[in-house]
Motif scaffolding. Structure first.
Motif, PDB file in Angstrom:
ATOM      1  N   VAL A  77       0.838  -1.203   0.000  1.00 52.40           N
ATOM      2  CA  VAL A  77       0.000   0.000   0.000  1.00 52.40           C
ATOM      3  C   VAL A  77       0.876   1.256   0.000  1.00 52.40           C
ATOM      4  O   VAL A  77       0.644   2.202  -0.777  1.00 52.40           O
ATOM      5  CB  VAL A  77      -0.944  -0.003   1.222  1.00 52.40           C
ATOM      6  CG1 VAL A  77      -1.634   1.356   1.364  1.00 52.40           C
ATOM      7  CG2 VAL A  77      -1.988  -1.099   1.085  1.00 52.40           C
ATOM      8  N   LEU A  78       1.916   1.281   0.851  1.00 54.58           N
ATOM      9  CA  LEU A  78       2.832   2.427   0.880  1.00 54.58           C
ATOM     10  C   LEU A  78       3.515   2.607  -0.473  1.00 54.58           C
ATOM     11  O   LEU A  78       3.684   3.739  -0.957  1.00 54.58           O
ATOM     12  CB  LEU A  78       3.871   2.230   1.981  1.00 54.58           C
ATOM     13  CG  LEU A  78       3.384   2.315   3.426  1.00 54.58           C
ATOM     14  CD1 LEU A  78       4.512   1.960   4.389  1.00 54.58           C
ATOM     15  CD2 LEU A  78       2.841   3.708   3.728  1.00 54.58           C
ATOM     16  N   THR A  79       3.933   1.495  -1.080  1.00 60.22           N
ATOM     17  CA  THR A  79       4.585   1.571  -2.384  1.00 60.22           C
ATOM     18  C   THR A  79       3.645   2.172  -3.423  1.00 60.22           C
ATOM     19  O   THR A  79       4.044   3.032  -4.220  1.00 60.22           O
ATOM     20  CB  THR A  79       5.034   0.168  -2.832  1.00 60.22           C
ATOM     21  OG1 THR A  79       5.955  -0.363  -1.876  1.00 60.22           O
ATOM     22  CG2 THR A  79       5.709   0.231  -4.194  1.00 60.22           C
ATOM     23  N   GLY A  80       2.394   1.726  -3.419  1.00 59.13           N
ATOM     24  CA  GLY A  80       1.425   2.266  -4.366  1.00 59.13           C
ATOM     25  C   GLY A  80       1.169   3.745  -4.169  1.00 59.13           C
ATOM     26  O   GLY A  80       1.099   4.514  -5.134  1.00 59.13           O
ATOM     27  N   VAL A  81       1.067   4.180  -2.912  1.00 55.49           N
ATOM     28  CA  VAL A  81       0.844   5.601  -2.625  1.00 55.49           C
ATOM     29  C   VAL A  81       2.038   6.427  -3.087  1.00 55.49           C
ATOM     30  O   VAL A  81       1.887   7.494  -3.698  1.00 55.49           O
ATOM     31  CB  VAL A  81       0.584   5.806  -1.118  1.00 55.49           C
ATOM     32  CG1 VAL A  81       0.589   7.292  -0.766  1.00 55.49           C
ATOM     33  CG2 VAL A  81      -0.743   5.182  -0.722  1.00 55.49           C
ATOM     34  N   GLY A  82       3.246   5.948  -2.808  1.00 56.52           N
ATOM     35  CA  GLY A  82       4.434   6.674  -3.235  1.00 56.52           C
ATOM     36  C   GLY A  82       4.537   6.767  -4.746  1.00 56.52           C
ATOM     37  O   GLY A  82       4.855   7.836  -5.298  1.00 56.52           O
ATOM     38  N   TRP A  83       4.253   5.668  -5.448  1.00 51.38           N
ATOM     39  CA  TRP A  83       4.294   5.689  -6.913  1.00 51.38           C
ATOM     40  C   TRP A  83       3.256   6.654  -7.472  1.00 51.38           C
ATOM     41  O   TRP A  83       3.551   7.428  -8.385  1.00 51.38           O
ATOM     42  CB  TRP A  83       4.048   4.276  -7.433  1.00 51.38           C
ATOM     43  CG  TRP A  83       4.017   4.196  -8.935  1.00 51.38           C
ATOM     44  CD1 TRP A  83       5.085   4.111  -9.782  1.00 51.38           C
ATOM     45  CD2 TRP A  83       2.842   4.216  -9.763  1.00 51.38           C
ATOM     46  NE1 TRP A  83       4.655   4.069 -11.097  1.00 51.38           N
ATOM     47  CE2 TRP A  83       3.285   4.136 -11.112  1.00 51.38           C
ATOM     48  CE3 TRP A  83       1.476   4.281  -9.504  1.00 51.38           C
ATOM     49  CZ2 TRP A  83       2.399   4.123 -12.178  1.00 51.38           C
ATOM     50  CZ3 TRP A  83       0.604   4.276 -10.563  1.00 51.38           C
ATOM     51  CH2 TRP A  83       1.052   4.196 -11.885  1.00 51.38           C
ATOM     52  N   TRP A  84       2.041   6.616  -6.929  1.00 50.14           N
ATOM     53  CA  TRP A  84       0.999   7.539  -7.387  1.00 50.14           C
ATOM     54  C   TRP A  84       1.432   8.991  -7.183  1.00 50.14           C
ATOM     55  O   TRP A  84       1.232   9.843  -8.064  1.00 50.14           O
ATOM     56  CB  TRP A  84      -0.291   7.263  -6.625  1.00 50.14           C
ATOM     57  CG  TRP A  84      -1.360   8.307  -6.859  1.00 50.14           C
ATOM     58  CD1 TRP A  84      -2.205   8.410  -7.911  1.00 50.14           C
ATOM     59  CD2 TRP A  84      -1.653   9.418  -5.996  1.00 50.14           C
ATOM     60  NE1 TRP A  84      -3.025   9.504  -7.765  1.00 50.14           N
ATOM     61  CE2 TRP A  84      -2.708  10.143  -6.606  1.00 50.14           C
ATOM     62  CE3 TRP A  84      -1.133   9.861  -4.777  1.00 50.14           C
ATOM     63  CZ2 TRP A  84      -3.237  11.290  -6.033  1.00 50.14           C
ATOM     64  CZ3 TRP A  84      -1.672  10.993  -4.204  1.00 50.14           C
ATOM     65  CH2 TRP A  84      -2.703  11.704  -4.827  1.00 50.14           C
ATOM     66  N   GLY A  85       2.040   9.284  -6.037  1.00 48.21           N
ATOM     67  CA  GLY A  85       2.492  10.642  -5.766  1.00 48.21           C
ATOM     68  C   GLY A  85       3.562  11.089  -6.739  1.00 48.21           C
ATOM     69  O   GLY A  85       3.559  12.250  -7.197  1.00 48.21           O
TER      70      GLY A  85
END
Length: 428
Positions: A375-383
């Motif tokens: 989830v953290l990885t996905g949020v960082g990539w989206w950002g």
């Protein structure tokens, strides 16, 4: 690409100084547990002291890192390391002190030298040519992996074989040596490229805040390491494997990290940094999940070694991404914030796994931690995608850079924040 550009006397001195500054950090949590384990409620108190130390690091790194300036950083780092040295010494001299006193020493030992990681990383990139930045960051990761591989055995051996305060005295001595080493390195690390009139329009805090996706991905990359370290013993018990294997398995994971850092610096790698980060994090997550699910000790060992290799490469891509997101004068502060974010990710997954261990099997707790990491990885990539889109030609400039320095441009989907497209390609 090769490591010839980083083979110099100055880099060797830097390496020795870094070992002196970072090995006490790696030793501290376990050393604090051994310091008080024979007192009533010793293991609980040790966990509290280790938590106080981690809180000191998480708070101290961004607060002190934001105060670093390239023209005065050596003095600032020396003071922080000297105070940390005194705190480590205090813990060793007064092992029977009131828990509140020990917690205060532990928090100070974590906070005072917390900006050293960001400052020393920035200094290393100044000591080598721009084209060798990727190799320099790989060189930094190799001894770091060695430190984390050696520290647990060193702490346990000294605490059990000599006396419980000895690891803390060793940490104090190493930190004192790092202070001496700083004075063999350049005093002036360059000018503050975020300074002058530009600071009136965009503050350093705003610059750092604009790079938040990089910090989130950095937190995710260390979260998996914390998950493996903190739950491995319980997982081995679940699988019917002797818990004594936890030390060699974690050492193998650290050795894999050093190998990954070395290989990463040997060549250019294709793809955008954010894409490579996602791929590496997915691979690391798969390895940790495999370690949780496989019933065989050999499978666990192989998964951890490969996971450590991929995790170190993921962290290197995060450091390179931060160089694209910030102007040079803000990098020391940015690296310090990254250090705090990584520590927070480590603590978050560790806390989640610890809470879940009370109600589920260790393997399930690990899988839950892997889910949080993804989830953290996905949020960082989206950002990062969102920020790159705002920075595209014709779009509104990214908040991360804005007009912070007139000679730096905000990064586009492929463009760099420093030195033009050619420099970014060399970093890849």
């Amino acid at each position: 690409m090769s490591y010839r550009d980083v083979a110099s006397k100055q880099v060797l001195i830097w390496s020795c100084t870094t070992v002196g500054a970072r090995m006490p950090v790696a030793m501290a949590p376990l050393a604090l547990v051994f310091l008080v384990r024979e007192r009533p409620g010793g293991y609980s108190l040790g966990a509290i002291l280790a938590t106080a130390y981690a809180i000191g690091e998480i708070v101290g790194a961004p607060v002190l890192g934001m105060r670093l300036r390239p023209d005065r950083a050596r003095a600032h780092l020396a003071v922080g390391l000297a105070v940390g040295d005194a705190a480590f010494t205090g813990l060793g001299v007064f092992p029977d002190a009131h828990p509140a006193v020990l917690a205060g020493f532990a928090c100070l030992a974590g906070a005072a030298p917390a900006a050293a990681t960001g400052g020393l990383r920035t200094l290393l990139t100044v000591l080598v040519p721009e084209r060798a930045t990727a190799q320099a960051l790989s060189v930094e990761s190799i001894p770091t992996a060695g430190i984390w591989a050696v520290s647990p055995a060193a702490v346990a051996g000294l605490a059990l074989g000599v006396a419980s305060p000895v690891p803390l005295f060793l940490g104090a001595a190493l930190m004192a040596s790092s202070v001496a080493g700083l004075w063999l390195l350049p005093a002036d690390w360059g000018t503050d490229d975020t300074g002058g009139e530009d600071r009136t329009s965009v503050s350093l805090l705003r610059l750092l805040t604009g790079a938040w996706p990089v910090y989130v991905m950095g937190a995710a990359s260390l979260a998996l390491l914390g998950l493996a370290e903190l739950v491995l013993t319980a997982l081995l018990e679940q699988r019917g494997v002797g818990v004594g294997w936890s030390g060699p398995l974690l050492t193998g994971m650290a050795v894999g990290g050093g190998l990954g850092a070395f290989v990463h610096g040997l060549r250019s790698w294709p793809g955008r940094l954010r894409t490579r980060s996602v791929v590496l994090m997915a691979g690391t997550s798969a390895c940790v999940a495999l370690a949780a699910l496989t019933p065989h000790p050999a499978g666990i060992a192989a998964a951890l070694v490969v996971g450590g290799t991929l995790q170190s490469c993921a962290m290197l891509t995060r450091n390179l991404s931060l160089r694209e997101a910030l102007p040079p004068g803000a990098l020391a502060a940015g690296y310090s914030v990254m250090y705090a974010a990584a520590g927070a990710g480590y603590a978050a997954t560790g806390s989640l796994a610890g809470a879940l261990l009370k109600v589920v099997a260790p393997s399930t707790a690990i899988l839950a931690g892997v889910g949080l990491t993804l989830v953290l990885t996905g949020v960082g990539w989206w950002g990062e995608v969102r920020r790159a889109g705002r920075s595209a030609p014709g779009a509104e400039p990214a908040v991360a850079l804005g007009s912070a320095a007139s000679n730096y441009v905000a990064p586009g989907p492929e463009g760099p924040a420093i030195g033009g497209r050619g420099d970014a390609e060399r970093l890849l």
